[in-house]
Design a protein around this motif. Structure first.
Motif, PDB file in Angstrom:
ATOM      1  N   LEU A 292       0.670  -1.350  -0.047  1.00 60.05           N
ATOM      2  CA  LEU A 292       0.054  -0.078   0.033  1.00 60.05           C
ATOM      3  C   LEU A 292       0.930   1.160   0.125  1.00 60.05           C
ATOM      4  O   LEU A 292       0.449   2.187  -0.378  1.00 60.05           O
ATOM      5  N   LEU A 293       2.014   1.103   0.459  1.00 57.69           N
ATOM      6  CA  LEU A 293       2.976   2.227   0.445  1.00 57.69           C
ATOM      7  C   LEU A 293       4.146   1.948  -0.295  1.00 57.69           C
ATOM      8  O   LEU A 293       4.700   0.949  -0.271  1.00 57.69           O
ATOM      9  N   SER A 294       4.309   3.051  -1.365  1.00 59.58           N
ATOM     10  CA  SER A 294       5.348   2.500  -2.530  1.00 59.58           C
ATOM     11  C   SER A 294       6.650   3.163  -1.688  1.00 59.58           C
ATOM     12  O   SER A 294       6.969   3.840  -0.673  1.00 59.58           O
ATOM     13  N   SER A 295       7.849   2.599  -2.612  1.00 58.48           N
ATOM     14  CA  SER A 295       9.258   2.852  -2.219  1.00 58.48           C
ATOM     15  C   SER A 295       9.523   4.579  -1.942  1.00 58.48           C
ATOM     16  O   SER A 295       9.931   4.688  -0.860  1.00 58.48           O
ATOM     17  N   THR A 296       8.876   4.923  -3.273  1.00 60.92           N
ATOM     18  CA  THR A 296       9.049   6.410  -3.067  1.00 60.92           C
ATOM     19  C   THR A 296       8.328   7.177  -2.117  1.00 60.92           C
ATOM     20  O   THR A 296       9.022   8.231  -1.176  1.00 60.92           O
ATOM     21  N   ARG A 297       7.127   6.844  -1.905  1.00 61.24           N
ATOM     22  CA  ARG A 297       6.533   7.649  -0.763  1.00 61.24           C
ATOM     23  C   ARG A 297       6.911   7.226   0.594  1.00 61.24           C
ATOM     24  O   ARG A 297       7.033   8.106   1.706  1.00 61.24           O
ATOM     25  N   ALA A 298       7.173   6.105   0.912  1.00 60.63           N
ATOM     26  CA  ALA A 298       7.937   5.565   2.041  1.00 60.63           C
ATOM     27  C   ALA A 298       9.331   6.485   2.407  1.00 60.63           C
ATOM     28  O   ALA A 298       9.734   6.838   3.567  1.00 60.63           O
ATOM     29  N   GLU A 299       9.955   6.730   1.512  1.00 58.95           N
ATOM     30  CA  GLU A 299      11.375   7.451   1.473  1.00 58.95           C
ATOM     31  C   GLU A 299      10.816   8.817   1.815  1.00 58.95           C
ATOM     32  O   GLU A 299      11.539   9.697   2.994  1.00 58.95           O
ATOM     33  N   ALA A 300       9.966   9.423   1.464  1.00 60.89           N
ATOM     34  CA  ALA A 300       9.541  10.737   1.656  1.00 60.89           C
ATOM     35  C   ALA A 300       8.945  10.882   2.947  1.00 60.89           C
ATOM     36  O   ALA A 300       9.296  11.846   3.605  1.00 60.89           O
ATOM     37  N   ALA A 301       8.151   9.786   3.325  1.00 57.92           N
ATOM     38  CA  ALA A 301       7.475   9.856   4.712  1.00 57.92           C
ATOM     39  C   ALA A 301       8.770   9.745   5.998  1.00 57.92           C
ATOM     40  O   ALA A 301       8.547  10.379   6.671  1.00 57.92           O
ATOM     41  N   ALA A 302       9.641   9.097   5.442  1.00 55.63           N
ATOM     42  CA  ALA A 302      10.995   8.849   6.594  1.00 55.63           C
ATOM     43  C   ALA A 302      11.454  10.203   6.579  1.00 55.63           C
ATOM     44  O   ALA A 302      12.052  10.457   8.046  1.00 55.63           O
ATOM     45  N   GLU A 303      11.758  10.887   5.540  1.00 52.84           N
ATOM     46  CA  GLU A 303      12.432  12.515   5.766  1.00 52.84           C
ATOM     47  C   GLU A 303      11.528  13.145   6.719  1.00 52.84           C
ATOM     48  O   GLU A 303      11.916  13.858   7.525  1.00 52.84           O
ATOM     49  N   ALA A 304      10.283  13.177   6.228  1.00 53.39           N
ATOM     50  CA  ALA A 304       9.251  13.916   6.982  1.00 53.39           C
ATOM     51  C   ALA A 304       9.423  13.596   8.477  1.00 53.39           C
ATOM     52  O   ALA A 304       9.203  14.549   9.188  1.00 53.39           O
ATOM     53  N   VAL A 305       9.046  12.494   8.778  1.00 50.41           N
ATOM     54  CA  VAL A 305       8.813  12.119  10.151  1.00 50.41           C
ATOM     55  C   VAL A 305      10.291  12.445  10.931  1.00 50.41           C
ATOM     56  O   VAL A 305      10.370  12.799  12.004  1.00 50.41           O
ATOM     57  N   ALA A 316      10.429   5.611  13.842  1.00 50.03           N
ATOM     58  CA  ALA A 316       9.519   5.238  12.686  1.00 50.03           C
ATOM     59  C   ALA A 316      10.226   5.608  11.484  1.00 50.03           C
ATOM     60  O   ALA A 316       9.968   5.152  10.276  1.00 50.03           O
ATOM     61  N   ALA A 317      11.163   6.556  11.296  1.00 54.75           N
ATOM     62  CA  ALA A 317      11.920   6.802  10.084  1.00 54.75           C
ATOM     63  C   ALA A 317      12.663   5.665   9.734  1.00 54.75           C
ATOM     64  O   ALA A 317      12.436   5.257   8.665  1.00 54.75           O
ATOM     65  N   ALA A 318      13.378   5.020  10.687  1.00 59.18           N
ATOM     66  CA  ALA A 318      14.112   3.836  10.106  1.00 59.18           C
ATOM     67  C   ALA A 318      13.345   2.576   9.646  1.00 59.18           C
ATOM     68  O   ALA A 318      13.349   2.026   8.795  1.00 59.18           O
ATOM     69  N   ALA A 319      11.923   2.514  10.336  1.00 59.39           N
ATOM     70  CA  ALA A 319      11.348   1.621   9.722  1.00 59.39           C
ATOM     71  C   ALA A 319      10.554   1.764   8.529  1.00 59.39           C
ATOM     72  O   ALA A 319      10.570   0.977   7.688  1.00 59.39           O
ATOM     73  N   LEU A 320      10.409   3.196   8.048  1.00 66.07           N
ATOM     74  CA  LEU A 320       9.777   3.513   6.762  1.00 66.07           C
ATOM     75  C   LEU A 320      10.874   3.150   5.677  1.00 66.07           C
ATOM     76  O   LEU A 320      10.755   2.991   4.717  1.00 66.07           O
ATOM     77  N   VAL A 322      13.197   0.978   6.026  1.00 63.94           N
ATOM     78  CA  VAL A 322      13.463  -0.460   5.734  1.00 63.94           C
ATOM     79  C   VAL A 322      12.336  -0.980   4.732  1.00 63.94           C
ATOM     80  O   VAL A 322      12.671  -1.690   3.775  1.00 63.94           O
ATOM     81  N   HIS A 323      11.210  -0.456   4.799  1.00 62.35           N
ATOM     82  CA  HIS A 323      10.106  -0.470   3.956  1.00 62.35           C
ATOM     83  C   HIS A 323      10.399  -0.459   2.596  1.00 62.35           C
ATOM     84  O   HIS A 323      10.040  -0.961   1.706  1.00 62.35           O
ATOM     85  N   ALA A 324      10.930   0.896   2.314  1.00 61.85           N
ATOM     86  CA  ALA A 324      11.377   1.721   0.917  1.00 61.85           C
ATOM     87  C   ALA A 324      12.156   0.527   0.553  1.00 61.85           C
ATOM     88  O   ALA A 324      12.281   0.308  -0.701  1.00 61.85           O
ATOM     89  N   GLU A 325      13.470   0.192   1.159  1.00 61.44           N
ATOM     90  CA  GLU A 325      14.323  -0.772   0.757  1.00 61.44           C
ATOM     91  C   GLU A 325      13.668  -2.033   0.186  1.00 61.44           C
ATOM     92  O   GLU A 325      14.016  -2.704  -0.810  1.00 61.44           O
ATOM     93  N   ARG A 326      12.863  -2.634   1.111  1.00 59.93           N
ATOM     94  CA  ARG A 326      12.091  -3.772   0.738  1.00 59.93           C
ATOM     95  C   ARG A 326      11.179  -3.630  -0.557  1.00 59.93           C
ATOM     96  O   ARG A 326      11.251  -4.719  -1.309  1.00 59.93           O
ATOM     97  N   MET A 327      10.733  -2.621  -0.615  1.00 55.95           N
ATOM     98  CA  MET A 327       9.648  -2.570  -2.114  1.00 55.95           C
ATOM     99  C   MET A 327      10.714  -2.312  -3.044  1.00 55.95           C
ATOM    100  O   MET A 327      10.344  -2.861  -4.162  1.00 55.95           O
ATOM    101  N   ALA A 328      11.786  -1.779  -3.099  1.00 58.48           N
ATOM    102  CA  ALA A 328      12.849  -1.359  -4.147  1.00 58.48           C
ATOM    103  C   ALA A 328      13.318  -2.946  -4.446  1.00 58.48           C
ATOM    104  O   ALA A 328      13.401  -3.269  -5.766  1.00 58.48           O
TER     105      ALA A 328
END
Length: 392
Positions: A292-305, A316-320, A322-328
């Motif tokens: 549901l959360l793309s790699s690009t959006r997860a990276e952006a959310a990590a920066e914002a958090v 929270a940023a670290a978890a985001l 990790v998800h971005a890397e997994r999606m990529a």
């Protein structure tokens, strides 16, 4: 590719797992064997790979050239299912063939011959031919409902398909015919007929190989001469057995370019040989927990958090991330898989997610077997087992 139906089908008698090194052929073979045994079949898994991973994962100290029964607590109370495992011993298999198909005197002559001792333990191509012999023996015994073969790593895994042709070329070669000519001609009269040509041949080869080695080879060939036809016939019969509907070839790969190139080679080769291909097991994939959360959006959310600096923001940023890397990673693996399926649209695929650790016991094998033979949809992610990511 419905592997559950394949291993449970009484008509499936042989499964051959092949692929590049390090892709999980051994664990795939053992997992399928365990699943088949728990489905009520009597199974033997034969590994040609000298590594000891199969024995360790099955709870055995070691494997040898004879099937060993694996203790399965759930199947020891009246269930018809059984699991046996063995590892090919090239020299012992060759020795057994010599003893079984010659007189005791001739067998002793062959077994003590120095050239035979080298041939049976280290000669190129002997392992593949002996694998063909052992598979033929297991099938002829008709003791097991299913034989699963775990082949050696690299492209040599399919060299046993060439064993009948290679053996025929060896037996029909010029050197073999010359070495056996005196014996086949018979007695002293035969020696007079072939004597001149054979002496010239002997002098030339002696300079190349050495006189003692030539004498060892000549004695070996003369002693083995009566067995040549049997070698060829058995290899050809096993080769034809591999082409029958009761056999299934399973190509195992990981989502890496080199491994999938090897998988393409195996698929093309099996197709050219007319061998029955079940499909591709794409092992050690990395599907994300959610898409549901793309790699690009997860990276952006990590920066914002991270910029908020609030309590728990770093976690929270670290978890985001990790998800971005997994999606990529999952996207990369899916693109590689799509490239393979585009080139081979007729080949069925079954993906197997990477486990948290190495597969090293029966419980791990059972879990992997459940993924291999389970329903097509993964209930945890709703991703079909044929894909790393859900279809768009």
């Amino acid at each position: 590719m419905d592997l559950g139906a394949i291993v449970a089908d009484p008509g499936t008698r042989i499964i051959v797992c092949c692929g590049a090194g390090g892709v999980g052929k051994t664990t795939t073979s053992a997992s399928l064997a365990l699943a088949a045994a728990e489905a009520g079949r009597r199974v033997v898994v034969l590994t040609i790979d000298p590594a000891r991973r199969l024995a360790q994962s099955l709870g055995l100290e070691e494997l040898d050239n004879e099937p060993r029964r694996v203790h399965l607590p759930g199947l020891d109370n009246g269930s018809p299912g059984e699991l046996h495992a063995m590892m090919l011993d090239m020299k012992r298999t060759f020795d057994d063939i010599v003893v079984a198909h010659s007189t005791p005197e001739r067998a002793e002559t062959i077994l003590e011959n120095p050239f035979y001792q080298t041939l049976s333990s280290s000669f190129a191509g002997t392992q593949e031919y002996m694998a063909m012999e052992k598979l033929g023996q297991l099938r002829a015994a008709d003791t097991w409902d299913l034989i699963i073969v775990d082949t050696p790593p690299s492209r040599s895994a399919l060299d046993f398909l060439d064993a009948p042709g290679r053996m025929s070329r060896f037996l029909d070669g010029t050197m073999i015919r010359l070495l056996t000519a005196p014996a086949r001609a018979g007695g002293r009269a035969g020696m007079r007929l072939v004597g001149a040509g054979f002496m010239v041949f002997s002098r030339i080869i002696s300079k190349i190989l050495g006189g003692q080695l030539l004498r060892d080879i000549s004695a070996f060939v003369a002693a083995l001469d009566t067995m040549f036809g049997g070698f060829r016939e058995r290899a050809t019969a096993t080769y034809e057995l591999l082409r029958q509907p009761g056999t299934s070839f399973l190509v195992v790969a990981v989502p890496e370019p080199d491994a999938l190139r090897e998988a393409s080679y195996f698929v093309d080769r099996l197709s050219a040989e007319g061998m029955p291909l079940a499909g591709l097991v794409l092992n050690r994939t990395h599907p994300p927990a959610t898409t549901l959360l793309s790699s690009t959006r997860a990276e952006a959310a990590a920066e914002a958090v991270a910029e908020t600096g609030g309590e728990g923001s770093a976690l929270a940023a670290a978890a985001l991330r990790v998800h971005a890397e997994r999606m990529a990673l999952a996207g990369r693996e899916q693109r590689l898989a799509d490239r393979f399926t585009s080139a081979h649209p007729e080949v069925g695929v079954r993906t197997v997610p990477a486990s948290a650790g190495d597969v090293h016991d029966l419980d791990d094998l059972r879990a992997m077997g459940a993924v291999l033979t389970g329903p097509d949809d993964d209930p945890t992610s709703a991703t079909p087992r044929t894909r790393v990511l859900p279809p768009r």
